[in-house]
Design an enzyme around this catalytic site. Sequence first.
Site, PDB file in Angstrom:
ATOM      1  CB  SER A 167       6.638  23.212   0.103  1.00 44.89           C
ATOM      2  OG  SER A 167       5.745  22.866   1.154  1.00 44.89           O
ATOM      3  CE1 TYR A 190      10.867  25.821   2.976  1.00 48.40           C
ATOM      4  CE2 TYR A 190       8.434  25.168   2.921  1.00 48.40           C
ATOM      5  CZ  TYR A 190       9.847  24.875   2.617  1.00 48.40           C
ATOM      6  OH  TYR A 190      10.124  23.770   2.340  1.00 48.40           O
ATOM      7  CE  LYS A 194      10.679  24.594  -0.583  1.00 46.92           C
ATOM      8  NZ  LYS A 194      11.720  24.255  -1.794  1.00 46.92           N
TER       9      LYS A 194
END
Length: 297
Positions: A167, A190, A194
């Site tokens: 991402s 998160y 990533k």
Amino acid sequence: MRTVLACLSILAALALPAAAAEPAPLSYAGKTVLVTGSTDGLGRELALALAADGAHVIVHGRNAERGQAVVDEITAGGKGSARFVAADFSSLQAVRDFAEAIARDTPRLDLLVNNAGVAFNDGTRHASADGHELQFAVNYLAGWVLVNRLRPNLAAAAPSRIINVASLSAEPIDFDDVMLEAPDAARRGYGQSKLAQVSMTVELAPAFAADGITMVSLHPATLMNTTMVEGLGIPPRTTVEAGRDHVMGLVRAPTLVAGAFYVEGTPGEPLDPQPSDAAARQRLVTLSEQLTGVARD
């Protein structure tokens, strides 16, 4: 005069170098692929697209009923084939067992798409079965186990590929608090998981390329209309079909730059420079080996 001009035009055309033919997209007909997290969302769309290309797809997820539904849809399509293998990636032992089963039953693996993932934005630290921060465990550590345990199977099918679905969301790893136990650290989870995927790709890609395995990472699309994004309560900005098309563009591309981070279909740069820091990458390798019990091959 016209005849002379026509002859000159023909001679000039013959003198021009022939235009190079565009390399054909790769086909996965008759090949074996593994897409993690493929019972829903982007993974499901990728599984269906690869099967439509004639691949045998190993469908992965936690829910056997949804997994079988994807297998049945692929079977009904009459092109590729599929089987479902369940595993809960919140447990590292389950990931290791899953990897061993795939390695045992699939001597040649042409493509691995590390797509399984979770995301939270509630400001709360979520823990895995092993006590690790859950997004780091599922989004990153599971992929570490799979690429290293399945490397011989991918090498046996070379040229083969690994696509790590990462991402543009990026938070540098704080090696003093990787598990996000400090106050307010959970918000970084998160992005940290990533960016770890991107760093792993940069670090491991050269050695894998020597085995004929091309490993890349990518940002497929921004806030696709997936169940995961809907669960965050954030309005989608793009569609899962757009993300599927960007991933499939890399899957089928005649050539890829090993170790590169692609933004949709184009080589780009992560929003944090940590993946370019060799010392940080080595710290990540050491940490990954310690946490998973799986050494860099």
